[in-house]
Design an enzyme around this catalytic site. Structure first.
Site, PDB file in Angstrom:
ATOM      1  CB  CYS A 330       1.533   2.496   4.329  1.00 17.16           C
ATOM      2  SG  CYS A 330       3.168   2.419   5.036  1.00 17.16           S
ATOM      3  CG  HIS A 427       3.377   0.613   0.193  1.00 19.34           C
ATOM      4  ND1 HIS A 427       2.636   1.557  -0.140  1.00 19.34           N
ATOM      5  CD2 HIS A 427       3.914   0.802   1.448  1.00 19.34           C
ATOM      6  CE1 HIS A 427       2.566   2.329   0.810  1.00 19.34           C
ATOM      7  NE2 HIS A 427       3.670   2.056   1.797  1.00 19.34           N
TER       8      HIS A 427
END
Length: 481
Positions: A330, A427
């Site tokens: 991310c 994630h």
């Protein structure tokens, strides 16, 4: 409907775990139970099935309760973007960004959302277990409070106050809390628990009796330190830990100043073949690291500055030249590119920041946040992959021609030409057992074969057993109303 609230004498006294254990204990009694936290401050968020976001602790508590996480379980989530500012998430969606000094003016508006979410949960369940935030003793924040006594009074929910004996001064913590509370707030407290005791709890008998005598509150027991807490997703970066192994695949994760969704690495920490270090500021990246991970961050540009201040940019280049691997997740993925631009200032001051240059990508921030659970395939191993996305910005560049994953037929992430630097927006991917095993095999490491979800549930059961053995759970549930 009944409800009970666990408040603490301070931050990080174990409220989240106490609520998780109570949720599992109530569930095992056949009670339909749901967790609730009116206001949370955390950059460790979970994506709900309806595309919203809540604090990771409430997602874990929902798992303990055996229910699907919902945005109503954490109606106000504050995600720090700087030392004095935070993004305000209301019922799963971004409302605004605000400075700490201006947040108080928002609270009266937010109380309606808090009570609305609480009433919906209350209507759907027999019991709602509520977690406070910080401490009710912060009486300077009492006006328009929605996190502790302001909520408890508005919803008429009884409170059990938890003190943390491990940090010392627990007698003063609890008696001092009563001393500074408004009498009407103090009357909302039904009793207290002592948390995180190490050693023989009988040695605290006199202190326990003194607290009960001085406050007039009922004691619900002394809960010893729960040694397996590290196996559960941590909400606070201060709680990050891993077993101290001396051998195995050496994975170093950089503890960025605005680290977010750091529980991504929990499944790796539990693999016996992995040696995981959470590297704090001021420490050089070890020369014998096999893999360096740049985790999620709430502000990629700010953490690029933090990373450079530690000298980690130089260390990363040296690590890569030695043949080491790098993975960005991310915000960490964005930081691996050539630049991160924020023309509208959605994460801070508008502008563009040179990134690390380990991937041929550039990132541009925009106000539109992507929130979704996803399923796909890891390109290198062909294994199924699942996780969630929770990010601002889009990344494009030449290395996107070598994707990390494919999601619904769409390429995701990027891999360098030498294959040793990879980035992804996904994630939670290491919680997938087949992917985790294949990913470790790529480094020549045999996975344990453990089913991560089962391990989390076993630990929640062990937490409930631990609390049942030491606290008066039935007594606590009986005071709920």
């Amino acid at each position: 409907m009944t409800a009970l609230m666990i408040q603490g004498t301070g931050s990080n006294v174990g409220k989240s775990l106490l609520v998780a254990g109570l949720c599992r204990a109530a569930r095992r009694r056949g009670v339909s139970v749901a967790p609730f936290k009116p206001q949370n401050m955390s950059n460790n968020a979970a994506v709900t099935a309806d595309g919203g976001e809540i604090g990771r602790a409430q997602a874990l508590q929902a798992r303990a309760a055996g229910v699907e996480p919902m945005v109503d379980m954490n109606p106000v989530l504050l995600k720090p973007e700087s030392d004095t500012g935070a993004q305000v998430i209301v019922q799963g969606r971004r409302l605004t960004s605000t400075q700490a000094r201006d947040y108080a003016a928002l609270k009266p508006r937010l109380m309606g959302h808090v009570l609305d979410s609480f009433q919906r949960l209350s209507a759907a369940h027999d019991l709602v277990l509520v977690e406070g935030a910080g401490s009710p003793a912060e009486v300077n924040l009492r006006a328009n409070d929605i996190a502790n006594m302001g909520f408890a009074r508005a919803a008429n929910v009884p409170v059990v106050l938890a003190g943390d004996i491990d940090r010392g001064g627990v007698i003063a913590q609890i008696i001092g809390t009563q001393a500074v509370l408004d009498p009407a707030d103090a009357a909302q407290i039904a009793g207290f628990v002592i948390n995180r005791f190490r050693g023989d709890p009988r040695l605290f008998d006199d202190g326990y009796a003194l607290i009960a005598a001085r406050t007039g509150w009922r004691g619900f027991g002394v809960c010893p330190w729960f040694a397996d807490a590290w196996k559960l997703p941590a909400e606070d970066a201060l709680d990050l830990s891993a077993p101290d192994r001396m051998a195995g695949l050496y994975v170093v994760c950089l503890s960025l100043s605005r680290i977010a969704n750091f529980d991504d690495l929990d499944p790796l920490a539990q693999e016996p073949g992995v040696r995981l270090t959470m590297l704090g500021p001021g420490r050089a990246i070890p020369g014998d690291a096999d893999l360096v991970i740049l985790p999620g961050t709430k502000s990629a540009r700010a953490d690029l500055g933090f990373l450079r201040a530690q000298g980690w940019d130089v260390d990363l280049i040296a690590h890569h030249r030695r043949g080491g691997h790098v993975l960005g997740i991310c915000g960490g993925y964005q930081m691996l590119g050539r630049s991160v631009a924020d023309p509208e200032g959605v994460e801070g001051t508008p502008g563009s920041t040179p990134a690390l240059g380990l991937l041929e990508i550039d990132t541009v921030m925009s106000p539109d946040k992507r929130l979704s659970r996803v399923q796909g395939q890891h390109v290198a191993s062909g294994q199924p992959l699942e996780g969630y996305e929770i990010h601002l910005g889009q990344s494009e560049g030449a290395d996107r021609a070598r994707p990390f994953a494919r999601i619904g037929g769409v390429d995701e992430g990027a891999v360098s030409a030498d294959g040793r630097v990879a980035g992804t927006y996904l994630h939670g991917m290491f919680a997938g057992d087949s992917f985790r095993a294949a990913w470790l095999a790529g480094f020549g490491v045999a996975g344990s074969g453990a089913i991560y979800a089962d391990e989390v549930d076993k630990t929640l059961d062990a937490l409930a057993d631990h609390m049942e053995a030491t606290l008066d759970i039935d007594g606590m549930l009986a005071v709920a109303r």
